[in-house]
Motif scaffolding. Structure first.
Motif, PDB file in Angstrom:
ATOM      1  N   LEU A  59       0.843  -1.198   0.000  1.00  0.00           N
ATOM      2  CA  LEU A  59       0.000   0.000   0.000  1.00  0.00           C
ATOM      3  C   LEU A  59       0.880   1.250   0.000  1.00  0.00           C
ATOM      4  O   LEU A  59       1.939   1.263   0.631  1.00  0.00           O
ATOM      5  CB  LEU A  59      -0.894   0.045   1.246  1.00  0.00           C
ATOM      6  CG  LEU A  59      -1.813  -1.142   1.533  1.00  0.00           C
ATOM      7  CD1 LEU A  59      -2.451  -0.980   2.900  1.00  0.00           C
ATOM      8  CD2 LEU A  59      -2.865  -1.287   0.451  1.00  0.00           C
TER       9      LEU A  59
ATOM     10  N   LEU B  68      -5.268   6.491  -0.648  1.00  0.00           N
ATOM     11  CA  LEU B  68      -4.556   5.299  -1.078  1.00  0.00           C
ATOM     12  C   LEU B  68      -4.257   5.453  -2.566  1.00  0.00           C
ATOM     13  O   LEU B  68      -5.156   5.399  -3.397  1.00  0.00           O
ATOM     14  CB  LEU B  68      -5.402   4.051  -0.822  1.00  0.00           C
ATOM     15  CG  LEU B  68      -4.788   2.712  -1.212  1.00  0.00           C
ATOM     16  CD1 LEU B  68      -3.482   2.479  -0.471  1.00  0.00           C
ATOM     17  CD2 LEU B  68      -5.756   1.581  -0.925  1.00  0.00           C
TER      18      LEU B  68
ATOM     19  N   GLU C 290      -1.666   0.232  -4.768  1.00  0.00           N
ATOM     20  CA  GLU C 290      -1.858  -0.985  -3.994  1.00  0.00           C
ATOM     21  C   GLU C 290      -1.564  -2.208  -4.845  1.00  0.00           C
ATOM     22  O   GLU C 290      -1.619  -2.178  -6.075  1.00  0.00           O
ATOM     23  CB  GLU C 290      -3.292  -1.074  -3.440  1.00  0.00           C
ATOM     24  CG  GLU C 290      -4.368  -1.160  -4.502  1.00  0.00           C
ATOM     25  CD  GLU C 290      -5.750  -1.444  -3.928  1.00  0.00           C
ATOM     26  OE1 GLU C 290      -5.835  -2.216  -2.957  1.00  0.00           O
ATOM     27  OE2 GLU C 290      -6.722  -0.902  -4.452  1.00  0.00           O
TER      28      GLU C 290
ATOM     29  N   ARG D 259      -2.098  -6.655  -4.303  1.00  0.00           N
ATOM     30  CA  ARG D 259      -2.509  -7.767  -3.444  1.00  0.00           C
ATOM     31  C   ARG D 259      -2.100  -9.072  -4.118  1.00  0.00           C
ATOM     32  O   ARG D 259      -2.455  -9.310  -5.275  1.00  0.00           O
ATOM     33  CB  ARG D 259      -4.027  -7.756  -3.223  1.00  0.00           C
ATOM     34  CG  ARG D 259      -4.556  -6.508  -2.592  1.00  0.00           C
ATOM     35  CD  ARG D 259      -6.023  -6.643  -2.219  1.00  0.00           C
ATOM     36  NE  ARG D 259      -6.878  -6.832  -3.369  1.00  0.00           N
ATOM     37  CZ  ARG D 259      -7.412  -5.848  -4.089  1.00  0.00           C
ATOM     38  NH1 ARG D 259      -7.143  -4.595  -3.742  1.00  0.00           N
ATOM     39  NH2 ARG D 259      -8.183  -6.081  -5.114  1.00  0.00           N
TER      40      ARG D 259
END
Length: 501
Positions: A335, A348, A351, A353
């Motif tokens: 992040l 934000l 990012e 994942r």
């Protein structure tokens, strides 16, 4: 918005096909009436060709409409949503060509679909107008997905870096400083690098660098940048040249780029530059040594970053690219948050994942991210230090075990906050969080260091039902709405079952 040439061809093709069908004419019949070939008419209707004026006149006569009506960009009611879709910038934001999707064929398929599709298309347009889709978010999300599919590791770029390093005799031992890359860019690629010119334009104080093409390419650098930041930009310029990338943004700013291709090329250049500065084999060895320690030491981690002449983000990004492939850390998230001093607002901005159930956030969420995250904690700590000492310019590092409220999954999260070199009131933090599982415990020995605190976290305040949260800044409206819906469904099922039995 002015329609593109390609959109004009598509709209003309849609109108031609609709008028032909309204006149109950097959392609062969229209070909016979207009004197044009069936294959040529098929290319026009599929949006591949736009006929010359004399051909348009013949088609108008064959279809019993005026020339002006045929060339008008106004579509009938059932096709109007497709026209709006073309006039919007949605297709510019969707990297369809990278997924093997032909826009022209897609439009033709949509035009042949039932009328209910018009409602869907209209909804898409409304979503684009009211969301961040119009500001590059779809492309950025697609790029993030692309990185995740590749486990954030790109062997071809790693090979290119190795080839470049051998060709230009770049050492593998850290640190790689900006002057080394400066010499290669000027002597081998005939660049002129200027660190003063940007300073003459106060309105460009936030621009980190600017590429100016010409007979002799010029790279302007912001003199406020640190050496690692200068090295990173120089590395990207070397990447653009060595990888022969021409479709690129010229300005090094946080502004959006023009296309998905530019985003992808920016990713490739950034990856190349980071890999060039932070040698893969050396870093893997150093990381294994650091992760083998029984106690967490934030100062040693910062020293390691400094040893590679790297910014925290470059280092964490490099760690994220090597973790899955070489460190057996398969599940993690990355992040990056930005904030401005005194605002208490956190965005934000990046990012990633990899193989995680948790979804810590999304670009430009209208909800409030969990204030228990270490990402925000280090930003607050840095802001406090700056408020006490306006010249404070050191990074702040933090670590915690973040346990997600809903799943119970625990992540060891390391976060580093620092102050912007070009905008003094702007702060950013970068965070990597590794899922605590058996593989993780075999790799990182200090995972159970008692000094590392465990904190229960969630995604956003609006989706969180932690009752005693002192950090909460917004009521759990989304969570309560979901509970209400779930309870209603349970009650309805119970009532129906009672009546039926």
């Amino acid at each position: 918005m002015k329609p593109t040439k390609n959109n004009i061809k598509i709209i003309f093709g849609l109108k031609l096909k609709q008028l032909r069908q309204e006149n109950s004419l097959s392609l062969s019949a229209l070909a016979k009436k207009s004197g044009l070939s069936v294959s040529y008419l098929n290319e026009i209707e599929s949006g591949k060709k736009y006929p010359k004026t004399d051909k348009i006149a013949e088609l108008a006569y064959a279809l019993n409409v005026t020339y002006d009506k045929l060339v008008s960009l106004k579509l009938t009611r059932n096709l109007a949503p497709l026209g709006e879709l073309l006039e919007s910038n949605i297709f510019e934001q969707l990297p369809l060509d990278h997924y093997g999707i032909d826009i022209n064929k897609l439009i033709v398929i949509m035009a042949n679909a039932p009328l209910q599709l018009s409602a869907l298309v209209t909804t898409l347009i409304d979503m684009a107008k009211s969301s961040e889709l119009s500001q590059n978010n779809f492309s950025r999300t697609a790029l993030r997905t692309y990185k995740e599919f590749n486990e954030n590791y790109f062997p071809d770029l790693e090979k290119a870096v190795d080839l470049f390093s051998r060709k230009y005799n770049l050492k593998s031992d850290p640190p790689i400083i900006s002057s080394e890359l400066f010499k290669i860019l000027e002597n081998k690629f005939e660049y002129k690098v200027d660190v003063k010119k940007l300073g003459e334009y106060p309105e460009l104080s936030e621009v980190r660098g600017l590429f100016v093409p010409g007979q002799k390419n010029v790279l302007l650098l912001n003199k406020k940048l640190s050496d690692p930041q200068k090295a990173f930009i120089l590395g990207k310029e070397l990447a653009y040249n060595f990888l022969k990338i021409s479709d690129r943004s010229y300005a090094y700013t946080g502004s959006k780029v023009d296309s998905f291709d530019q985003l992808l090329n920016n990713l490739n250049a950034s990856y190349f530059s980071t890999a060039l500065i932070i040698n893969k084999d050396k870093l893997i060895k150093d990381l294994k040594s650091f992760f083998g320690k029984k106690k967490w030491d934030g100062r040693e981690f910062l020293k390691l970053i400094k040893a590679y002449n790297s910014t925290p983000e470059m280092f964490i990004q490099r760690l994220a690219s090597l973790s899955s492939k070489f460190l057996d850390l398969q599940q993690f998230f990355f992040l990056r948050f930005n904030t401005a001093i005194g605002t208490n607002e956190y965005s934000l901005t990046k990012e990633l994942r990899l193989n995680t159930n948790e979804n810590p956030g999304g670009y430009q969420s209208v909800e409030h991210y969990c204030r228990r995250w270490i990402s925000i904690g280090v930003l607050k700590e840095l802001e406090e230090k700056i408020n006490k000492n306006k010249k404070y310019d050191k990074p702040v590092i933090g670590i915690q075990k973040s346990q997600f409220y809903n799943s119970g999954d625990q992540y060891l999260t390391i976060s580093i906050a620092r102050r912007s070199k070009t905008i003094g009131d702007n702060l950013s933090s970068v965070t990597i969080g590794f899922l605590v599982n058996e593989e993780f415990k075999q790799t990182i020995n200090f995972w159970n260091d008692p000094k590392i605190k465990i904190k229960e976290v969630n995604d956003t305040c609006e989706r969180c039902l932690i009752s005693d949260c002192k950090e909460r800044i917004a009521p759990p409206v989304a969570a309560e709405e979901k509970n209400k819906f779930d309870n209603t469904k349970i009650a309805l099922d119970k009532l129906i079952n009672e009546i039926q039995n």
